[in-house]
Design a protein around this motif. Structure first.
Motif, PDB file in Angstrom:
ATOM      1  N   PHE A   1       0.867  -1.182   0.000  1.00  0.00           N
ATOM      2  CA  PHE A   1       0.000   0.000   0.000  1.00  0.00           C
ATOM      3  C   PHE A   1       0.898   1.224   0.000  1.00  0.00           C
ATOM      4  N   ASN A   2       0.642   2.141  -0.906  1.00  0.00           N
ATOM      5  CA  ASN A   2       1.459   3.344  -1.029  1.00  0.00           C
ATOM      6  C   ASN A   2       0.563   4.571  -0.894  1.00  0.00           C
ATOM      7  N   GLU A   3       0.736   5.288   0.213  1.00  0.00           N
ATOM      8  CA  GLU A   3      -0.087   6.474   0.430  1.00  0.00           C
ATOM      9  C   GLU A   3       0.359   7.591  -0.518  1.00  0.00           C
ATOM     10  N   VAL A   4      -0.621   8.214  -1.142  1.00  0.00           N
ATOM     11  CA  VAL A   4      -0.381   9.321  -2.067  1.00  0.00           C
ATOM     12  C   VAL A   4      -1.301  10.472  -1.685  1.00  0.00           C
ATOM     13  N   ALA A   5      -0.950  11.657  -2.115  1.00  0.00           N
ATOM     14  CA  ALA A   5      -1.819  12.818  -1.895  1.00  0.00           C
ATOM     15  C   ALA A   5      -3.026  12.704  -2.833  1.00  0.00           C
ATOM     16  N   GLN A   6      -4.176  13.121  -2.350  1.00  0.00           N
ATOM     17  CA  GLN A   6      -5.398  13.004  -3.149  1.00  0.00           C
ATOM     18  C   GLN A   6      -5.249  13.705  -4.497  1.00  0.00           C
ATOM     19  N   HIS A   7      -4.654  14.883  -4.514  1.00  0.00           N
ATOM     20  CA  HIS A   7      -4.551  15.651  -5.753  1.00  0.00           C
ATOM     21  C   HIS A   7      -3.572  15.037  -6.761  1.00  0.00           C
ATOM     22  N   SER A   8      -2.685  14.158  -6.291  1.00  0.00           N
ATOM     23  CA  SER A   8      -1.739  13.531  -7.214  1.00  0.00           C
ATOM     24  C   SER A   8      -1.960  12.020  -7.351  1.00  0.00           C
ATOM     25  N   ALA A   9      -3.080  11.527  -6.836  1.00  0.00           N
ATOM     26  CA  ALA A   9      -3.360  10.095  -6.903  1.00  0.00           C
ATOM     27  C   ALA A   9      -3.611   9.675  -8.348  1.00  0.00           C
ATOM     28  N   PRO A  10      -3.087   8.504  -8.749  1.00  0.00           N
ATOM     29  CA  PRO A  10      -3.356   8.033 -10.104  1.00  0.00           C
ATOM     30  C   PRO A  10      -4.838   7.702 -10.263  1.00  0.00           C
ATOM     31  N   GLU A  11      -5.254   7.503 -11.496  1.00  0.00           N
ATOM     32  CA  GLU A  11      -6.663   7.200 -11.766  1.00  0.00           C
ATOM     33  C   GLU A  11      -7.111   5.915 -11.071  1.00  0.00           C
ATOM     34  N   HIS A  12      -6.247   4.895 -11.064  1.00  0.00           N
ATOM     35  CA  HIS A  12      -6.555   3.631 -10.393  1.00  0.00           C
ATOM     36  C   HIS A  12      -6.000   3.717  -8.983  1.00  0.00           C
ATOM     37  N   ARG A  13      -6.893   3.893  -8.020  1.00  0.00           N
ATOM     38  CA  ARG A  13      -6.475   4.152  -6.640  1.00  0.00           C
ATOM     39  C   ARG A  13      -7.535   3.672  -5.678  1.00  0.00           C
ATOM     40  N   LEU A  14      -7.155   3.616  -4.412  1.00  0.00           N
ATOM     41  CA  LEU A  14      -8.060   3.278  -3.326  1.00  0.00           C
ATOM     42  C   LEU A  14      -8.320   4.546  -2.528  1.00  0.00           C
ATOM     43  N   LYS A  15      -9.580   4.920  -2.446  1.00  0.00           N
ATOM     44  CA  LYS A  15      -9.990   6.083  -1.655  1.00  0.00           C
ATOM     45  C   LYS A  15     -10.628   5.560  -0.373  1.00  0.00           C
ATOM     46  N   ILE A  16     -10.204   6.095   0.764  1.00  0.00           N
ATOM     47  CA  ILE A  16     -10.744   5.661   2.058  1.00  0.00           C
ATOM     48  C   ILE A  16     -11.532   6.811   2.654  1.00  0.00           C
ATOM     49  N   ILE A  17     -12.818   6.551   2.903  1.00  0.00           N
ATOM     50  CA  ILE A  17     -13.690   7.604   3.430  1.00  0.00           C
ATOM     51  C   ILE A  17     -14.423   7.122   4.677  1.00  0.00           C
ATOM     52  N   ASN A  18     -14.917   8.072   5.451  1.00  0.00           N
ATOM     53  CA  ASN A  18     -15.718   7.774   6.631  1.00  0.00           C
ATOM     54  C   ASN A  18     -16.951   8.660   6.600  1.00  0.00           C
ATOM     55  N   TYR A  19     -18.116   8.033   6.698  1.00  0.00           N
ATOM     56  CA  TYR A  19     -19.372   8.792   6.662  1.00  0.00           C
ATOM     57  C   TYR A  19     -19.758   9.366   8.017  1.00  0.00           C
ATOM     58  N   ASN A  20     -19.015   9.013   9.064  1.00  0.00           N
ATOM     59  CA  ASN A  20     -19.229   9.576  10.403  1.00  0.00           C
ATOM     60  C   ASN A  20     -20.688   9.525  10.833  1.00  0.00           C
ATOM     61  N   GLN A  21     -21.313   8.363  10.659  1.00  0.00           N
ATOM     62  CA  GLN A  21     -22.714   8.200  11.046  1.00  0.00           C
ATOM     63  C   GLN A  21     -22.892   7.859  12.514  1.00  0.00           C
ATOM     64  N   GLY A  22     -21.799   7.839  13.252  1.00  0.00           N
ATOM     65  CA  GLY A  22     -21.909   7.568  14.669  1.00  0.00           C
ATOM     66  C   GLY A  22     -20.617   7.039  15.246  1.00  0.00           C
ATOM     67  N   SER A  23     -20.686   6.722  16.513  1.00  0.00           N
ATOM     68  CA  SER A  23     -19.539   6.257  17.272  1.00  0.00           C
ATOM     69  C   SER A  23     -19.200   4.815  16.919  1.00  0.00           C
ATOM     70  N   CYS A  24     -17.961   4.437  17.174  1.00  0.00           N
ATOM     71  CA  CYS A  24     -17.539   3.047  17.010  1.00  0.00           C
ATOM     72  C   CYS A  24     -18.338   2.127  17.930  1.00  0.00           C
ATOM     73  N   ARG A  25     -18.936   2.671  18.969  1.00  0.00           N
ATOM     74  CA  ARG A  25     -19.742   1.851  19.885  1.00  0.00           C
ATOM     75  C   ARG A  25     -20.972   1.274  19.201  1.00  0.00           C
ATOM     76  N   TYR A  26     -21.330   1.781  18.005  1.00  0.00           N
ATOM     77  CA  TYR A  26     -22.434   1.213  17.231  1.00  0.00           C
ATOM     78  C   TYR A  26     -22.006  -0.066  16.521  1.00  0.00           C
ATOM     79  N   GLY A  27     -20.700  -0.318  16.428  1.00  0.00           N
ATOM     80  CA  GLY A  27     -20.181  -1.493  15.750  1.00  0.00           C
ATOM     81  C   GLY A  27     -19.383  -1.098  14.521  1.00  0.00           C
ATOM     82  N   PHE A  28     -18.955  -2.099  13.780  1.00  0.00           N
ATOM     83  CA  PHE A  28     -18.219  -1.851  12.550  1.00  0.00           C
ATOM     84  C   PHE A  28     -19.188  -1.928  11.389  1.00  0.00           C
TER      85      PHE A  28
END
Length: 192
Positions: free
Chosen positions: A83-110
């Motif tokens: 896994f190679n971390e890259v800056a969003q603005h310089s990420a290649p077209e084929h990439r993995l984007k990791i996002i969090n919708y922040n719908q609540g606490s981890c106490r709700y589960g995974f």
């Protein structure tokens, strides 16, 4: 004693086995189609050839990034994937984007998933915070959930979707919740 030793040797050799980091390009990665992406050509999303450029969306907090990176380290220790971390603005077209919708606490589960994000982007989604409460920080549900989704991002399917699953388990459709039978369709799949 000999049987026990041979089982131990087989277990160790299976544990240390490395994955082949290539895909059959003659099929354009179609063997990587998975989990609802059973349309020819969709497998190209999950063909990384051992190198996964990724970036974190601004929605992911520092502590969650650290936990995700720790699970990436586990994958790297056991496989040839990097896994190679890259800056969003310089990420290649084929990439993995990791996002969090922040719908609540981890106490709700995974809660999370992986999907294609258009073009050649693969998106790892976490619905809840992963580390916002001390009770969650060392809970294997979170590290295991992250590993599960990372392997989906690499193209892995669920075991119960394997073509040979009936050789190993009993599948009783009557036990499947209505509307969920598509989750049990067999997929012709070769993990890289």
């Amino acid at each position: 004693v000999v049987l026990g030793l041979s089982v131990l040797i087989v277990s160790i050799s299976a544990f240390r086995r490395q994955f082949n980091c290539t895909v059959d390009h003659q099929t354009n990665g179609a063997e990587m189609d998975w989990d609802g992406a059973r349309v020819s050509g969709r497998g190209k999303y999950f063909s990384w050839n051992g190198n996964v450029p990724y970036f974190f969306d601004n929605s992911v907090i520092h502590e969650d990034k650290a936990l995700i990176r720790k699970q990436m380290d586990v994958v790297e220790e056991k496989t040839c994937v990097r896994f190679n971390e890259v800056a969003q603005h310089s990420a290649p077209e084929h990439r993995l984007k990791i996002i969090n919708y922040n719908q609540g606490s981890c106490r709700y589960g995974f809660g999370g998933g992986v999907r294609s994000g258009g073009s050649m982007e693969v998106v790892f989604e976490s619905y809840f915070q992963l580390t916002d409460h001390s009770s969650c920080k060392n809970d294997p549900m979170y590290s295991g959930g992250i590993l599960h989704e990372l392997f989906h991002a690499l193209g892995a399917i669920h075991t119960h979707e394997r073509m040979d699953r009936d050789d190993h388990i009993y599948y009783w459709e009557r036990c499947v919740k209505p509307g969920q039978t598509d989750q049990f369709q067999k997929v012709d799949f070769n993990f890289p």
